[in-house]
Design a protein around this motif. Structure first.
Motif, PDB file in Angstrom:
ATOM      1  N   LYS A   1       5.915  12.551  13.590  1.00  0.00           N
ATOM      2  CA  LYS A   1       5.024  11.858  14.506  1.00  0.00           C
ATOM      3  C   LYS A   1       5.576  10.468  14.824  1.00  0.00           C
ATOM      4  N   GLU A   2       5.518  10.104  16.090  1.00  0.00           N
ATOM      5  CA  GLU A   2       6.080   8.830  16.547  1.00  0.00           C
ATOM      6  C   GLU A   2       5.356   7.642  15.933  1.00  0.00           C
ATOM      7  N   THR A   3       6.141   6.683  15.430  1.00  0.00           N
ATOM      8  CA  THR A   3       5.584   5.432  14.935  1.00  0.00           C
ATOM      9  C   THR A   3       6.058   4.231  15.740  1.00  0.00           C
ATOM     10  N   LEU A   4       7.225   4.333  16.377  1.00  0.00           N
ATOM     11  CA  LEU A   4       7.777   3.213  17.148  1.00  0.00           C
ATOM     12  C   LEU A   4       8.777   3.751  18.147  1.00  0.00           C
ATOM     13  N   GLN A   5       8.751   3.190  19.351  1.00  0.00           N
ATOM     14  CA  GLN A   5       9.813   3.430  20.321  1.00  0.00           C
ATOM     15  C   GLN A   5      10.187   2.093  20.949  1.00  0.00           C
ATOM     16  N   HIS A   6      11.500   1.834  21.046  1.00  0.00           N
ATOM     17  CA  HIS A   6      11.938   0.606  21.699  1.00  0.00           C
ATOM     18  C   HIS A   6      13.258   0.842  22.425  1.00  0.00           C
ATOM     19  N   ARG A   7      13.513  -0.033  23.373  1.00  0.00           N
ATOM     20  CA  ARG A   7      14.728   0.067  24.161  1.00  0.00           C
ATOM     21  C   ARG A   7      15.940  -0.110  23.249  1.00  0.00           C
ATOM     22  N   ASN A   8      16.940   0.735  23.412  1.00  0.00           N
ATOM     23  CA  ASN A   8      18.162   0.625  22.621  1.00  0.00           C
ATOM     24  C   ASN A   8      18.948  -0.596  23.081  1.00  0.00           C
ATOM     25  N   MET A   9      19.088  -1.567  22.204  1.00  0.00           N
ATOM     26  CA  MET A   9      19.782  -2.821  22.519  1.00  0.00           C
ATOM     27  C   MET A   9      20.988  -3.036  21.608  1.00  0.00           C
ATOM     28  N   LEU A  10      21.580  -1.938  21.105  1.00  0.00           N
ATOM     29  CA  LEU A  10      22.583  -2.053  20.056  1.00  0.00           C
ATOM     30  C   LEU A  10      24.006  -1.744  20.506  1.00  0.00           C
ATOM     31  N   GLY A  11      24.254  -1.619  21.805  1.00  0.00           N
ATOM     32  CA  GLY A  11      25.615  -1.400  22.275  1.00  0.00           C
ATOM     33  C   GLY A  11      26.502  -2.611  22.012  1.00  0.00           C
ATOM     34  N   ARG A  12      27.801  -2.391  22.103  1.00  0.00           N
ATOM     35  CA  ARG A  12      28.734  -3.493  21.874  1.00  0.00           C
ATOM     36  C   ARG A  12      28.756  -4.444  23.059  1.00  0.00           C
ATOM     37  N   ALA A  13      28.984  -5.721  22.798  1.00  0.00           N
ATOM     38  CA  ALA A  13      28.988  -6.728  23.847  1.00  0.00           C
ATOM     39  C   ALA A  13      30.081  -6.481  24.876  1.00  0.00           C
ATOM     40  N   ASP A  14      31.204  -5.870  24.453  1.00  0.00           N
ATOM     41  CA  ASP A  14      32.302  -5.619  25.393  1.00  0.00           C
ATOM     42  C   ASP A  14      32.196  -4.254  26.052  1.00  0.00           C
ATOM     43  N   GLY A  15      31.098  -3.535  25.789  1.00  0.00           N
ATOM     44  CA  GLY A  15      30.898  -2.232  26.400  1.00  0.00           C
ATOM     45  C   GLY A  15      31.656  -1.107  25.739  1.00  0.00           C
ATOM     46  N   GLY A  16      32.387  -1.395  24.656  1.00  0.00           N
ATOM     47  CA  GLY A  16      33.182  -0.376  23.983  1.00  0.00           C
ATOM     48  C   GLY A  16      32.325   0.693  23.335  1.00  0.00           C
ATOM     49  N   THR A  17      32.899   1.877  23.186  1.00  0.00           N
ATOM     50  CA  THR A  17      32.177   2.994  22.582  1.00  0.00           C
ATOM     51  C   THR A  17      32.864   3.535  21.332  1.00  0.00           C
TER      52      THR A  17
ATOM     53  N   THR B   1       0.855  -1.179   0.000  1.00  0.00           N
ATOM     54  CA  THR B   1       0.000   0.000   0.000  1.00  0.00           C
ATOM     55  C   THR B   1       0.896   1.236   0.000  1.00  0.00           C
ATOM     56  N   PRO B   2       0.358   2.412  -0.303  1.00  0.00           N
ATOM     57  CA  PRO B   2       1.174   3.638  -0.287  1.00  0.00           C
ATOM     58  C   PRO B   2       1.391   4.214   1.111  1.00  0.00           C
ATOM     59  N   ARG B   3       0.999   3.491   2.144  1.00  0.00           N
ATOM     60  CA  ARG B   3       1.120   4.009   3.514  1.00  0.00           C
ATOM     61  C   ARG B   3       1.830   3.031   4.444  1.00  0.00           C
ATOM     62  N   SER B   4       2.475   2.011   3.895  1.00  0.00           N
ATOM     63  CA  SER B   4       3.142   1.010   4.723  1.00  0.00           C
ATOM     64  C   SER B   4       4.479   1.524   5.229  1.00  0.00           C
ATOM     65  N   THR B   5       4.733   1.301   6.508  1.00  0.00           N
ATOM     66  CA  THR B   5       6.003   1.702   7.099  1.00  0.00           C
ATOM     67  C   THR B   5       6.487   0.609   8.039  1.00  0.00           C
ATOM     68  N   SER B   6       7.789   0.512   8.187  1.00  0.00           N
ATOM     69  CA  SER B   6       8.383  -0.472   9.078  1.00  0.00           C
ATOM     70  C   SER B   6       9.688   0.089   9.612  1.00  0.00           C
ATOM     71  N   SER B   7       9.985  -0.193  10.881  1.00  0.00           N
ATOM     72  CA  SER B   7      11.252   0.205  11.487  1.00  0.00           C
ATOM     73  C   SER B   7      11.701  -0.918  12.407  1.00  0.00           C
ATOM     74  N   ALA B   8      13.030  -1.012  12.643  1.00  0.00           N
ATOM     75  CA  ALA B   8      13.526  -2.125  13.454  1.00  0.00           C
ATOM     76  C   ALA B   8      14.958  -1.872  13.888  1.00  0.00           C
ATOM     77  N   GLN B   9      15.411  -2.670  14.861  1.00  0.00           N
ATOM     78  CA  GLN B   9      16.827  -2.774  15.194  1.00  0.00           C
ATOM     79  C   GLN B   9      17.224  -4.247  15.113  1.00  0.00           C
ATOM     80  N   HIS B  10      18.420  -4.494  14.585  1.00  0.00           N
ATOM     81  CA  HIS B  10      18.944  -5.847  14.414  1.00  0.00           C
ATOM     82  C   HIS B  10      20.111  -6.019  15.388  1.00  0.00           C
ATOM     83  N   ILE B  11      19.993  -7.005  16.261  1.00  0.00           N
ATOM     84  CA  ILE B  11      20.852  -7.122  17.421  1.00  0.00           C
ATOM     85  C   ILE B  11      21.752  -8.341  17.286  1.00  0.00           C
ATOM     86  N   GLY B  12      23.001  -8.177  17.685  1.00  0.00           N
ATOM     87  CA  GLY B  12      23.946  -9.284  17.708  1.00  0.00           C
ATOM     88  C   GLY B  12      25.331  -8.756  18.025  1.00  0.00           C
ATOM     89  N   VAL B  13      26.294  -9.661  18.179  1.00  0.00           N
ATOM     90  CA  VAL B  13      27.675  -9.248  18.436  1.00  0.00           C
ATOM     91  C   VAL B  13      28.171  -8.436  17.251  1.00  0.00           C
TER      92      VAL B  13
END
Length: 469
Positions: free
Chosen positions: A409-425, A346-358
């Motif tokens: 306008k907000e469509t999705l909010q989720h907890r940020n789960m994308l930090g590095r496994a070793d805590g590095g920045t 449809t002309p109004r479909s939207t999707s957002s996501a985060q992909h998590i892993g090492v």
């Protein structure tokens, strides 16, 4: 989701959960004591009806009583677990189990999605309007609750019962309004000049300066997800490329970049596979000024309407010390699948996501996201059309939350789960704009518009004047 967060502790146990105040003072973490590894996966986000937990795809065994002549029917849904990611249900009628009611004529349900957002109470009251009341005990109708972000749909039956009491509570559970992004009038930290943007296959210009790259960081195809479009550019595919990226100016004098898809006159062989279609991409893997871990990424895009033209504004990680791209992490700021993977067309479909892993493992342990039809999202018009003109897509990345917006306008909010496994920045995201093709080779690919029109890109640093409220 194929794996529980409890099984990917390596990914998340080293996360630092920041509770500092940021640009968004709209909400406190409602469950600050919950570690990231205990965030409920979708399979655990079960729905209860009036306090009775149900398995997905089941109906509450006992009918909910409503008095004779009732003009409204109320029911309490409860979402299990901490609400760390947006979820919603639709409220639909069903002809199954109906007695005495013609549901298509007698019952009216809310058209817009009914939401749980981070910060909301787990209880959500739903009200159904009875346009033509009934008085005969035993007459009944069925309501179903499909949606996104829950373990699966459930259903209940409302039944006329003498002496029944069916009322809303005196104090309704808290459910906040969708957030609004306030960035207009704020000077972006970075603002791409669409009239002067440069790109190349290598990601460098003739003088050795970094520019946008007209290929993916890992090559020219995404065969792992069965895409049928080859990401071409005129340097790497001089005999096959058909204007995959061009700078243009529209009828209103606005500069933009066209990312062009097309069905090749003859399929192109590459990497041992045959590609019937051309896809197109521009990405910032060699542009350090566009690499950031927190802040706001924002783009103005008109999406293609053609079935199988899968457009996206997204980002993956980069090691800042080496410049090497890393996947995971990934944030899909916005995707429009146009029927790919069986998604809505449809002309109004939207999707957002985060992909998590090492980071850099090339193995995804979990996806957390949401699909929506914007006409059903509060704040959007019923005739919203993402293919007809440029729309504004933004993602606010904070230490605790990632929040997605369309036209502010907000469509999705989720907890940020994308930090590095070793805590590095020492890492950051870089943005990617692309239009993939995922459709069968037999398809003529000749209806609707095939191109993504990219009108602008901005980045706003944390605490640079924007807000979400």
């Amino acid at each position: 989701m194929k794996k529980s967060m409890r099984n990917i502790g390596l990914v998340i146990t080293m996360f630092v959960i920041s509770l500092t105040v940021s640009c968004s003072k709209y909400i406190e973490n409602p469950n600050p004591e919950i570690p990231l590894e205990d965030i409920p996966v979708i399979a655990d986000r079960r729905l209860s009806i009036n306090g009775v937990e149900l398995n997905p795809n089941t109906t509450l065994e006992e009918p909910i009583g409503i008095p004779p002549g009732a003009t409204k029917a109320h029911v309490r849904l409860t979402l299990a677990g901490a609400i760390m990611s947006t979820a919603y249900v639709q409220v639909n009628t069903s002809t199954g189990g109906a007695k005495g009611f013609n549901v298509s004529r007698d019952i009216s349900t809310p058209f817009k999605y009914q939401y749980w957002r981070p910060g909301d109470n787990a209880d959500l009251w739903i009200t159904v309007d009875i346009i033509n009341p009934r008085h005969t005990p035993g007459d009944q109708f069925k309501i179903t609750f499909p949606g996104e972000g829950t373990a699966g749909p459930v259903a209940c039956i409302f039944q006329i019962q003498e002496g029944a009491v069916n009322e809303l509570p005196d104090k309704m559970p808290f459910h906040r309004n969708p957030l609004v992004l306030h960035a207009d009038g704020v000077t972006p930290t970075m603002n791409l000049d669409m009239a002067a943007i440069k790109w190349s296959d290598s990601g460098y210009d003739a003088d050795g300066k970094p520019v946008w790259r007209s290929r993916l960081s890992h090559g020219y195809s995404q065969s792992g997800n069965s895409e049928t479009g080859l990401y071409t550019n005129v340097e790497a595919f001089p005999e096959d490329a058909v204007n995959p990226q061009t700078r243009e100016v529209d009828g209103e004098g606005r500069p933009f970049v066209r990312l062009h898809t097309i069905k090749f006159e003859e399929p192109v062989a590459f990497g041992g596979k045959i590609f019937p279609f051309q896809a197109s991409v521009l990405q910032a893997s060699y542009l350090p000024d566009w690499k950031h871990r927190l802040g706001v990424y924002r783009a103005q895009i008109q999406t293609p309407s053609r079935r199988g033209a899968w457009s996206a504004f997204w980002a993956i990680g980069s090691d800042l010390s080496t410049g090497v791209s890393q996947w995971p992490p990934e944030i899909d700021f916005f995707e429009s699948f146009n029927g790919a993977y069986g998604a809505a067309y449809t002309p109004r479909s939207t999707s957002s996501a985060q992909h998590i892993g090492v980071h850099g493992s090339n193995q995804r342990d979990m996806v957390n996201g949401l699909k929506s039809e914007l006409d059903r999202v509060p704040g959007f018009e019923l005739n919203v059309d993402l293919n007809a003109k440029p729309h504004d897509y933004a993602c606010v990345i904070e230490a605790d939350w990632i929040t997605h917006f369309v036209d502010g306008k907000e469509t999705l909010q989720h907890r940020n789960m994308l930090g590095r496994a070793d805590g590095g920045t020492d890492w950051a995201f870089y943005p990617i704009i692309n239009v993939a093709v995922k459709i069968g080779a037999e398809n003529p690919y000749n209806e609707g518009t095939p191109d993504l029109l990219w009108y602008g890109l901005q980045y706003y640093a944390p605490r640079s004047g924007w807000s979400i409220q």
